[in-house]
Design a protein around this motif. Structure first.
Motif, PDB file in Angstrom:
ATOM      1  N   GLU A 138       0.836  -1.198   0.000  1.00 43.80           N
ATOM      2  CA  GLU A 138       0.000   0.000   0.000  1.00 43.80           C
ATOM      3  C   GLU A 138       0.874   1.253   0.000  1.00 43.80           C
ATOM      4  O   GLU A 138       0.591   2.226  -0.703  1.00 43.80           O
ATOM      5  N   ALA A 139       1.952   1.233   0.763  1.00 40.77           N
ATOM      6  CA  ALA A 139       2.884   2.357   0.780  1.00 40.77           C
ATOM      7  C   ALA A 139       3.504   2.556  -0.600  1.00 40.77           C
ATOM      8  O   ALA A 139       3.691   3.696  -1.056  1.00 40.77           O
ATOM      9  N   LEU A 140       3.796   1.446  -1.276  1.00 41.01           N
ATOM     10  CA  LEU A 140       4.330   1.522  -2.642  1.00 41.01           C
ATOM     11  C   LEU A 140       3.336   2.210  -3.563  1.00 41.01           C
ATOM     12  O   LEU A 140       3.709   3.030  -4.401  1.00 41.01           O
ATOM     13  N   TRP A 141       2.057   1.893  -3.419  1.00 39.24           N
ATOM     14  CA  TRP A 141       1.017   2.535  -4.231  1.00 39.24           C
ATOM     15  C   TRP A 141       1.031   4.045  -3.992  1.00 39.24           C
ATOM     16  O   TRP A 141       1.018   4.825  -4.943  1.00 39.24           O
ATOM     17  N   TRP A 142       1.066   4.461  -2.735  1.00 37.93           N
ATOM     18  CA  TRP A 142       1.036   5.892  -2.424  1.00 37.93           C
ATOM     19  C   TRP A 142       2.291   6.612  -2.927  1.00 37.93           C
ATOM     20  O   TRP A 142       2.206   7.716  -3.464  1.00 37.93           O
ATOM     21  N   LEU A 144      13.207   2.451  -2.414  1.00 35.65           N
ATOM     22  CA  LEU A 144      13.423   1.891  -1.083  1.00 35.65           C
ATOM     23  C   LEU A 144      12.401   0.799  -0.776  1.00 35.65           C
ATOM     24  O   LEU A 144      12.748  -0.279  -0.290  1.00 35.65           O
ATOM     25  N   LEU A 145      11.136   1.050  -1.079  1.00 33.83           N
ATOM     26  CA  LEU A 145      10.091   0.064  -0.808  1.00 33.83           C
ATOM     27  C   LEU A 145      10.256  -1.184  -1.663  1.00 33.83           C
ATOM     28  O   LEU A 145      10.067  -2.303  -1.181  1.00 33.83           O
ATOM     29  N   LEU A 146      10.616  -1.012  -2.925  1.00 30.23           N
ATOM     30  CA  LEU A 146      10.838  -2.175  -3.788  1.00 30.23           C
ATOM     31  C   LEU A 146      11.979  -3.030  -3.259  1.00 30.23           C
ATOM     32  O   LEU A 146      11.887  -4.260  -3.241  1.00 30.23           O
ATOM     33  N   CYS A 160      -3.760  -2.778  -2.476  1.00 33.61           N
ATOM     34  CA  CYS A 160      -3.052  -1.499  -2.455  1.00 33.61           C
ATOM     35  C   CYS A 160      -3.952  -0.350  -2.898  1.00 33.61           C
ATOM     36  O   CYS A 160      -3.597   0.795  -2.775  1.00 33.61           O
ATOM     37  N   SER A 161      -5.115  -0.660  -3.413  1.00 36.05           N
ATOM     38  CA  SER A 161      -6.079   0.396  -3.704  1.00 36.05           C
ATOM     39  C   SER A 161      -7.439  -0.233  -3.904  1.00 36.05           C
ATOM     40  O   SER A 161      -7.554  -1.332  -4.424  1.00 36.05           O
ATOM     41  N   THR A 162      -8.451   0.469  -3.503  1.00 37.06           N
ATOM     42  CA  THR A 162      -9.786  -0.089  -3.612  1.00 37.06           C
ATOM     43  C   THR A 162     -10.283  -0.094  -5.044  1.00 37.06           C
ATOM     44  O   THR A 162     -11.173  -0.847  -5.380  1.00 37.06           O
ATOM     45  N   ASN A 163      -9.699   0.726  -5.906  1.00 33.78           N
ATOM     46  CA  ASN A 163     -10.159   0.762  -7.289  1.00 33.78           C
ATOM     47  C   ASN A 163      -9.250  -0.042  -8.215  1.00 33.78           C
ATOM     48  O   ASN A 163      -9.362   0.061  -9.421  1.00 33.78           O
ATOM     49  N   LYS A 164      -8.381  -0.857  -7.667  1.00 29.22           N
ATOM     50  CA  LYS A 164      -7.507  -1.776  -8.401  1.00 29.22           C
ATOM     51  C   LYS A 164      -6.545  -1.083  -9.360  1.00 29.22           C
ATOM     52  O   LYS A 164      -6.119  -1.672 -10.336  1.00 29.22           O
ATOM     53  N   TRP A 165      -6.190   0.128  -9.094  1.00 27.66           N
ATOM     54  CA  TRP A 165      -5.145   0.803  -9.853  1.00 27.66           C
ATOM     55  C   TRP A 165      -3.816   0.412  -9.215  1.00 27.66           C
ATOM     56  O   TRP A 165      -3.448   0.952  -8.180  1.00 27.66           O
ATOM     57  N   HIS A 166      -3.114  -0.512  -9.835  1.00 27.11           N
ATOM     58  CA  HIS A 166      -1.835  -0.950  -9.288  1.00 27.11           C
ATOM     59  C   HIS A 166      -0.802   0.167  -9.423  1.00 27.11           C
ATOM     60  O   HIS A 166      -1.020   1.147 -10.144  1.00 27.11           O
ATOM     61  N   PRO A 167       0.331   0.066  -8.717  1.00 26.89           N
ATOM     62  CA  PRO A 167       1.324   1.146  -8.718  1.00 26.89           C
ATOM     63  C   PRO A 167       1.772   1.583 -10.115  1.00 26.89           C
ATOM     64  O   PRO A 167       1.903   2.783 -10.376  1.00 26.89           O
TER      65      PRO A 167
END
Length: 128
Positions: free
Chosen positions: A19-23, A35-37, A54-61
């Motif tokens: 989730e942090a990666l998504w943000w 860093l997260l990867l 990682c998102s409720t709308n399924k938009w991956h990073p």
């Protein structure tokens, strides 16, 4: 910057790394994405294509970074070869992010129909 803060939080057991990666991808923070990867890879906790928490709308990073034109982040995420690129190509084309479109096309042999569809949405958006 945010990297030292994220590093401290990770060292102290921060969860929800995907989730942090998504943000971080959403806001174009390439240093934090990197860093997260690295952390996800070291922990054997790599995100998967099926992972949708990682998102409720399924938009991956990759998709969110492409849609917002964060080319540096897109490049880092493409190196992971986790997410499909078709939707990302459409999103970047629709919004006129030429650097991202070039990265996506160079990375993978896109389907000719997908490229034609991306051309159509780029033209509709006035990105000729």
């Amino acid at each position: 910057g945010h990297v030292p803060v994220v590093a401290v939080l990770l060292r102290n057991g921060a969860k929800k790394r995907v989730e942090a990666l998504w943000w971080a991808s959403r806001y174009g923070n390439a240093s934090v994405v990197e860093l997260l990867l690295c952390q996800l890879e070291n922990d054997c906790d790599r995100p998967s294509t099926e992972e949708d928490d990682c998102s409720t709308n399924k938009w991956h990073p990759l998709l969110v970074a492409s849609a917002l034109g964060h080319a540096n982040v897109v490049k880092l995420l493409l190196e992971q070869k986790i997410w499909e690129t078709n939707a990302a190509l459409m999103a970047a084309s629709e919004r006129g992010h030429d650097r991202v479109v070039k990265l996506l096309l160079a990375e993978e042999n896109q389907d000719k129909d997908q490229i034609a569809a991306a051309l159509q949405v780029a033209c509709q958006g006035g990105h000729i």
